[in-house]
Design a protein around this motif. Structure first.
Motif, PDB file in Angstrom:
ATOM      1  N   ALA A 276      -8.624  49.433   9.176  1.00 48.39           N
ATOM      2  CA  ALA A 276      -7.365  49.356   9.925  1.00 48.39           C
ATOM      3  C   ALA A 276      -6.327  48.496   9.220  1.00 48.39           C
ATOM      4  CB  ALA A 276      -7.630  48.803  11.322  1.00 48.39           C
ATOM      5  N   THR A 277      -6.775  47.648   8.276  1.00 47.13           N
ATOM      6  CA  THR A 277      -5.850  46.780   7.541  1.00 47.13           C
ATOM      7  C   THR A 277      -6.140  46.875   6.048  1.00 47.13           C
ATOM      8  OG1 THR A 277      -7.309  44.841   7.612  1.00 47.13           O
ATOM      9  CG2 THR A 277      -5.821  45.192   9.499  1.00 47.13           C
ATOM     10  N   LYS A 278      -5.294  46.262   5.259  1.00 48.12           N
ATOM     11  CA  LYS A 278      -5.476  46.287   3.803  1.00 48.12           C
ATOM     12  C   LYS A 278      -6.662  45.439   3.363  1.00 48.12           C
ATOM     13  CE  LYS A 278      -0.639  47.229   2.640  1.00 48.12           C
ATOM     14  NZ  LYS A 278       0.563  46.750   1.914  1.00 48.12           N
ATOM     15  N   LYS A 279      -7.096  44.486   4.205  1.00 46.37           N
ATOM     16  CA  LYS A 279      -8.229  43.626   3.854  1.00 46.37           C
ATOM     17  C   LYS A 279      -9.565  44.164   4.365  1.00 46.37           C
ATOM     18  CE  LYS A 279      -5.815  39.187   3.537  1.00 46.37           C
ATOM     19  NZ  LYS A 279      -5.769  37.786   4.041  1.00 46.37           N
ATOM     20  N   ALA A 280      -9.520  45.029   5.373  1.00 51.81           N
ATOM     21  CA  ALA A 280     -10.757  45.517   5.994  1.00 51.81           C
ATOM     22  C   ALA A 280     -11.522  46.442   5.053  1.00 51.81           C
ATOM     23  CB  ALA A 280     -10.435  46.239   7.295  1.00 51.81           C
ATOM     24  N   ALA A 281     -12.791  46.660   5.398  1.00 55.09           N
ATOM     25  CA  ALA A 281     -13.646  47.540   4.606  1.00 55.09           C
ATOM     26  C   ALA A 281     -13.873  48.860   5.350  1.00 55.09           C
ATOM     27  CB  ALA A 281     -14.987  46.865   4.332  1.00 55.09           C
ATOM     28  N   PHE A 298     -25.675  50.033   9.283  1.00 58.80           N
ATOM     29  CA  PHE A 298     -24.265  49.714   9.119  1.00 58.80           C
ATOM     30  C   PHE A 298     -24.012  49.434   7.635  1.00 58.80           C
ATOM     31  CE2 PHE A 298     -25.291  48.955  13.440  1.00 58.80           C
ATOM     32  CZ  PHE A 298     -24.134  49.069  14.192  1.00 58.80           C
ATOM     33  N   ARG A 299     -23.124  50.204   7.047  1.00 59.41           N
ATOM     34  CA  ARG A 299     -22.768  49.989   5.649  1.00 59.41           C
ATOM     35  C   ARG A 299     -21.271  49.718   5.546  1.00 59.41           C
ATOM     36  NH1 ARG A 299     -26.271  52.818   2.145  1.00 59.41           N
ATOM     37  NH2 ARG A 299     -28.411  52.570   2.913  1.00 59.41           N
ATOM     38  N   TYR A 300     -20.919  48.798   4.660  1.00 59.37           N
ATOM     39  CA  TYR A 300     -19.521  48.468   4.433  1.00 59.37           C
ATOM     40  C   TYR A 300     -19.190  48.719   2.965  1.00 59.37           C
ATOM     41  CZ  TYR A 300     -19.612  46.178   8.994  1.00 59.37           C
ATOM     42  OH  TYR A 300     -19.729  45.926  10.332  1.00 59.37           O
ATOM     43  N   TYR A 301     -18.028  49.342   2.751  1.00 53.98           N
ATOM     44  CA  TYR A 301     -17.600  49.668   1.391  1.00 53.98           C
ATOM     45  C   TYR A 301     -16.180  49.172   1.166  1.00 53.98           C
ATOM     46  CZ  TYR A 301     -21.616  52.812   1.390  1.00 53.98           C
ATOM     47  OH  TYR A 301     -22.891  53.329   1.468  1.00 53.98           O
ATOM     48  N   ILE A 309     -20.641  46.518   0.116  1.00 52.56           N
ATOM     49  CA  ILE A 309     -20.486  45.096   0.416  1.00 52.56           C
ATOM     50  C   ILE A 309     -21.641  44.656   1.304  1.00 52.56           C
ATOM     51  CG2 ILE A 309     -18.987  43.327   1.408  1.00 52.56           C
ATOM     52  CD1 ILE A 309     -16.647  45.277   1.071  1.00 52.56           C
ATOM     53  N   SER A 310     -22.397  43.680   0.857  1.00 51.58           N
ATOM     54  CA  SER A 310     -23.508  43.177   1.662  1.00 51.58           C
ATOM     55  C   SER A 310     -22.980  42.270   2.765  1.00 51.58           C
ATOM     56  CB  SER A 310     -24.500  42.404   0.787  1.00 51.58           C
ATOM     57  OG  SER A 310     -23.862  41.281   0.205  1.00 51.58           O
ATOM     58  N   VAL A 311     -23.603  42.350   3.939  1.00 53.09           N
ATOM     59  CA  VAL A 311     -23.194  41.554   5.096  1.00 53.09           C
ATOM     60  C   VAL A 311     -24.330  40.623   5.464  1.00 53.09           C
ATOM     61  CG1 VAL A 311     -22.469  41.651   7.501  1.00 53.09           C
ATOM     62  CG2 VAL A 311     -21.693  43.402   5.906  1.00 53.09           C
ATOM     63  N   GLN A 312     -24.016  39.357   5.683  1.00 55.12           N
ATOM     64  CA  GLN A 312     -25.034  38.351   5.975  1.00 55.12           C
ATOM     65  C   GLN A 312     -25.445  38.375   7.447  1.00 55.12           C
ATOM     66  OE1 GLN A 312     -26.442  36.583   3.457  1.00 55.12           O
ATOM     67  NE2 GLN A 312     -25.128  37.832   2.158  1.00 55.12           N
ATOM     68  N   SER A 313     -26.100  39.443   7.842  1.00 60.54           N
ATOM     69  CA  SER A 313     -26.609  39.550   9.206  1.00 60.54           C
ATOM     70  C   SER A 313     -27.655  40.645   9.231  1.00 60.54           C
ATOM     71  CB  SER A 313     -25.480  39.876  10.194  1.00 60.54           C
ATOM     72  OG  SER A 313     -26.018  40.099  11.479  1.00 60.54           O
TER      73      SER A 313
END
Length: 382
Positions: A276-281, A298-301, A309-313
């Motif tokens: 939704a933003t320029k910083k979001a993944a 859940f995967r983040y790119y 992008i690895s998420v600490q959870s």
């Protein structure tokens, strides 16, 4: 006051205060219990015949949406794209400019529009809003609903204490576990409140606890601490894209195509949520078994490089590699809704919600009857 009298006082007044909210949450819970089954028979556009052809790539889906009736091709931007799995239609959410939004259901093989346009009134969404925040704005309704459901949690505990017989004789056991239908309406109402309330109390406690885990972070943290042996859940930190690049490449559906090809080999369903933003993944929800939401990954790119992008959870990792506390946390919504065990647990959740909704009514009738009796007694004495 004795312990039981104190418990009765707390039970009575908490019940009177929270009764209307419990009634609303219970009735809307009944409605939502069979949401999937009802929608399967009332919304044919949710489904599509399975074919041997390949699924449409995200770029092809975007092209199909741009050519829907009444759409100006250059005016739309995708916000999410969902491949629910075999036999289901593609679900596309898009934005038209900054204020308008639209939704389309497409055949996943041909791109044929099964339904499209601005999302209209949905009865189940209406029921869900009532269930979760009582039809108030979220910031107002959520704390109110959570507070009263927390009161209902205390009501359930106090109700079990009040139900518990002083002696487990055959007569008292029969009175505590049997609904009498031949001793008048007052006794029938009392048994509907007392006996049915006891029978549903264990399942109701599970539903209430899982519901409070959804609405109260501190409550969820406490349950996690108990189920993990005294460990705290790792705080979730949102994944961010790298905005420091000299010439960042905007995210396009053509670039998402490569991710889709990779995911299609391993997973039965995929849900792409555009940043939704320029910083979001770019968030992608993947599942090998679409019937079990708690198993999704859940995967983040990075939206510029498509770097994973690895998420600490651990909650946002892989289900099979999660510990017991994280698995329970993942299953929380499915347990709460009764979908965890298929139709059998849905029926149990429905009946529990129905009895829960009846308790404020039968409880109020008991209180009102005793109140009238006290007034008559005082008049006779005077």
């Amino acid at each position: 006051m004795t312990f039981k009298k104190t418990t009765l006082f707390i039970h009575r007044w908490l019940g009177l205060i929270s009764g209307l909210v419990v009634l609303i949450v219970g009735l809307t819970g009944c409605i939502l219990a069979f949401r999937e089954e009802i929608e399967a028979n009332t919304k044919p556009y949710l489904f599509a015949k399975v074919k041997s052809a390949p699924l449409l790539l995200p770029s092809a889906v975007e092209d199909q949406v741009k050519h829907l009736p009444g759409i100006i091709p250059d005016s739309i931007m995708l916000s999410s794209l969902q491949y629910p799995g075999p036999g289901h239609a593609l679900i596309v959410n898009y934005r038209i400019g900054k204020k308008q939004s639209g939704q389309a259901y497409l055949d996943p093989y041909t791109g044929k529009a099964l339904k499209s346009g601005k999302p209209g009134f949905d009865f189940f969404e209406f029921a869900e809003h009532g269930h979760r925040w009582l039809w108030f704005p979220f910031t107002i309704g959520r704390p109110i609903q959570s507070s009263f459901i927390l009161a209902f949690f205390v009501l359930l505990i106090s109700g079990i204490i009040l139900w518990w017989p002083k002696r487990w004789t055959t007569r008292e056991r029969r009175q505590s576990l049997t609904i009498e239908t031949q001793k008048g309406t007052k006794r029938l109402n009392y048994d509907l409140h007392n006996v049915l309330g006891f029978y549903m109390s264990l399942v109701a406690l599970i539903i209430v606890i899982t519901g409070l885990c959804i609405s109260l972070p501190w409550f969820q943290g406490g349950i996690y601490w108990l189920t993990s042996g005294g460990k705290a859940a790792k705080p979730f930190k949102p994944a961010l894209s790298d905005t420091t690049m000299a010439n960042p490449t905007p995210l396009t559906t053509q670039r998402v195509d490569s991710l889709f090809r990779l995911h299609q080999r391993q997973y039965a369903s995929a849900y792409y949520i555009w940043p939704a933003t320029k910083k979001a993944a770019l968030l992608v929800l993947l599942n090998t078994d679409p019937e079990k939401d708690y198993k999704r990954e859940f995967r983040y790119y990075d939206q510029y490089t498509l770097r994973d992008i690895s998420v600490q959870s651990s909650f946002y990792g892989t289900y099979d590699k999660s510990g017991m506390a994280d698995k329970l946390r993942r299953m929380n919504v499915s347990i709460h809704m009764g979908t965890i065990g298929g139709i059998a647990t849905k029926i149990i959740a429905f009946l529990t919600s129905l009895i829960t909704a009846s308790l404020p009514v039968t409880g109020f009738i008991i209180w009102w009857g005793k109140r009238k009796k006290r007034k008559r007694t005082l008049k006779q004495k005077s």
